[in-house]
Design a protein around this motif. Structure first.
Motif, short mmCIF file in Angstrom:
data_model
loop_
_atom_site.label_atom_id
_atom_site.label_comp_id
_atom_site.label_asym_id
_atom_site.label_seq_id
_atom_site.Cartn_x
_atom_site.Cartn_y
_atom_site.Cartn_z
N GLU A 1 6.00 19.26 30.22
CA GLU A 1 5.11 19.93 31.18
C GLU A 1 3.87 19.07 31.46
O GLU A 1 3.40 19.03 32.60
CB GLU A 1 4.73 21.31 30.66
N ALA A 2 3.37 18.41 30.44
CA ALA A 2 2.20 17.55 30.66
C ALA A 2 2.55 16.44 31.65
O ALA A 2 1.79 16.16 32.59
CB ALA A 2 1.73 16.96 29.32
N ALA A 3 3.70 15.84 31.43
CA ALA A 3 4.14 14.79 32.36
C ALA A 3 4.28 15.36 33.77
O ALA A 3 3.89 14.73 34.76
CB ALA A 3 5.46 14.20 31.88
N GLU B 1 11.72 17.47 35.07
CA GLU B 1 12.33 16.39 34.29
C GLU B 1 12.08 15.04 34.93
O GLU B 1 11.85 14.05 34.23
CB GLU B 1 13.82 16.65 34.10
N ALA B 2 12.11 15.01 36.25
CA ALA B 2 11.85 13.74 36.94
C ALA B 2 10.43 13.26 36.62
O ALA B 2 10.22 12.09 36.30
CB ALA B 2 12.03 13.90 38.45
N ALA B 3 9.50 14.17 36.71
CA ALA B 3 8.10 13.82 36.38
C ALA B 3 8.01 13.33 34.93
O ALA B 3 7.33 12.36 34.63
CB ALA B 3 7.20 15.02 36.60
N ALA B 4 8.74 14.02 34.06
CA ALA B 4 8.72 13.64 32.63
C ALA B 4 9.29 12.25 32.43
O ALA B 4 8.76 11.47 31.62
CB ALA B 4 9.50 14.67 31.81
N ILE B 5 10.33 11.91 33.15
CA ILE B 5 10.94 10.59 33.01
C ILE B 5 9.97 9.51 33.48
O ILE B 5 9.88 8.43 32.88
CB ILE B 5 12.29 10.54 33.76
#
Lengths: 329, 329
Positions: free
Chosen positions: A206-208, B206-210
């Motif tokens: 979530e932070a990302a 998930e894309a942001a997390a990656i």
């Protein structure tokens, strides 16, 4: 066995904290903030209100059982002769009345006195006219000596386990407060247990995601970075040791915590062990809600009033136009 | 009613695709790749293998029912006189034998012939000696005329609904392939339905997390950006219209799809309507697995062999040392 180290006692005299002095100075405007003070029936909360009047920061309406308020004033030699009082039987009624006054535009802020936070906030949340497009969130402005600047922490008081979108709002609310105070563009660290993004710790994901939301314009006015562990957020050395290249790492202005539990522990550790003082305010409603803890000292209460005053004065426009998260599919 | 537009027929003669010509040229090394060809019992797969031998790209071991292989060669006038054959009764046995040869180091690649993908891959996955620290994933290298450069798509064939960590590996595998081909640092777009990060569409999170994993060094060798909608990924104009500032938007080299369904539709649309050809390879095992579809043309098969050859030759080191995702709590 070695004797346990005693926790350092919290410093009672905090008038000398430069950040709060500065804040309180800034908040002393010619136009005092018309403020509903809910349940000022103990020394600390009534004294906070009276001191804020002396500093020309607020013009209060004291709301609560009139006899209790007057008795408190008398016992502690607080002069409330000139102040408006609205007689209400109990905490619920007083909260309700404060919210009504706010909805009618008769007060510009609400200040919590001696009552549980949730009773006051329940009334605020239920009044549709006080709602904005954002959820409400609490921001602490901490000041102490171990970090070269004030630290804002959110949300350590209101949202228990916020969703992604709530975290976005929490982040935006904190940025807005920082900007309202005239401090410019904050560096925002989204805290987690680690700086590594991993599905083992969903907060890191979530932070990302919140960082990317900021890249996409869904959060504005701050430089947002996360996940960061606490050490990476406040120590450049720790961040460098972990190879983190970021404008925020090591010099965060705002710490966004993943949930209330971790935030509560963090701010209490800073307050009770590290000697930080914590002024507080609720953002995201149409008016600022001054929400210091019942144990807060007078300078902290004044600093909180100053936050509210500056939000009301300088930040009204931003708060009234919540950023729309567009969904273009 | 207007008549429905007929889909444009797929172009059969793809020998003229410059990207594949270039790839096939690059793949023609002095040291042909020792390759287990599993079930080359139809014209396309046997011809692909034989052509790759003519180009000095592979040195095959043909694995499958010997009589069927010989019959296919005879019927289609394919000279397999010099080629090694391992007689295996059926698809399972042939897959198993190929994997054994690979585990023993007797072949450097596996090439799929006429059999279902899952049978071959099941054998590969079950052989612990072929596993790396990463999951396996499929990469298409598409070439067509509507985009100024080749487009890599992953994973449109193997991982149905990958987890965050699997998507990370998928992304790294695709970057590794791109780099093995000597194309430098790829621009990687993580596709979703929208460029906005929202919990309504978990893929965007998930894309942001990656992206953040890439910032933190858990993905290396590429510039990673997402979430991006398909238009933002391949059209600078579309990205600008949405206000997306990114080095990747509008000029992606690699598209990482959120799941197999969307990837499958995407590559099939490109292949069958837009006239793209799709060479393919599986990355993440200790050896490359050449995994063209049963309908793939000879140039596509050759291009796929070229991918495998370059991965085996140039990328062996990177593939054998999977990036460790450190968890420092």
């Amino acid at each position: 066995m070695r004797p346990q180290r005693k926790p350092q006692a919290r410093q009672e005299n905090t008038a000398d904290i430069p950040f709060y002095r500065k804040l309180i100075g800034k908040g002393a405007q010619p136009a005092a903030l018309k403020t509903a003070v809910v349940m000022p029936v103990d020394e600390r909360s009534l004294k906070g209100a009276v001191e804020a009047v002396h500093k020309d920061m607020i013009m209060p309406v004291l709301i609560g059982p009139e006899d209790e308020i007057r008795k408190t004033a008398e016992e502690h030699s607080l002069d409330i002769g000139q102040l408006e009082i609205e007689d209400c039987a109990n905490e619920q009624e007083a909260s309700q009345r404060a919210v009504e006054l706010a909805a009618q535009g008769r007060v510009e802020a609400i200040m919590k006195g001696h009552l549980p936070t949730h009773i006051l906030l329940k009334a605020v949340v239920q009044e549709s006219q006080l709602r904005t497009g954002r959820n409400m969130s609490h921001v602490f402005a901490l000041a102490g000596k171990d970090y070269p600047k004030p630290l804002f922490i959110s949300d350590a008081a209101l949202n228990i386990d916020p969703t992604l979108e709530e975290k976005r709002n929490i982040t935006q609310n904190a940025i807005d407060l920082f900007r309202c105070l005239g401090f410019g563009t904050p560096k925002v660290a989204l805290l987690s247990a680690t700086e590594h993004v991993t599905s083992d710790i969903p907060d890191t994901i979530e932070a990302a995601a919140i960082c990317k939301m900021a890249d996409r314009g869904a959060i504005t006015g701050g430089i947002v970075e996360g996940p960061l562990a606490f050490d990476n957020a406040i120590s450049k050395k720790a961040a460098e040791a972990k190879g983190i290249k970021s404008k925020v790492a090591g010099e965060a202005d705002i710490l966004i915590v993943p949930d209330l539990q971790s935030g509560n522990m963090l701010y209490k550790q800073m307050r009770y062990l590290a000697g930080y003082e914590a002024a507080g305010i609720v953002m995201g409603a149409r008016i600022p809600v001054i929400l210091t803890s019942r144990a807060a000292t007078t300078p902290t209460r004044l600093a909180s009033c100053a936050l509210a005053l500056m939000v009301a004065e300088q930040g009204a426009q931003e708060r009234r136009e919540p950023v729309e998260i567009e969904k273009r599919l």
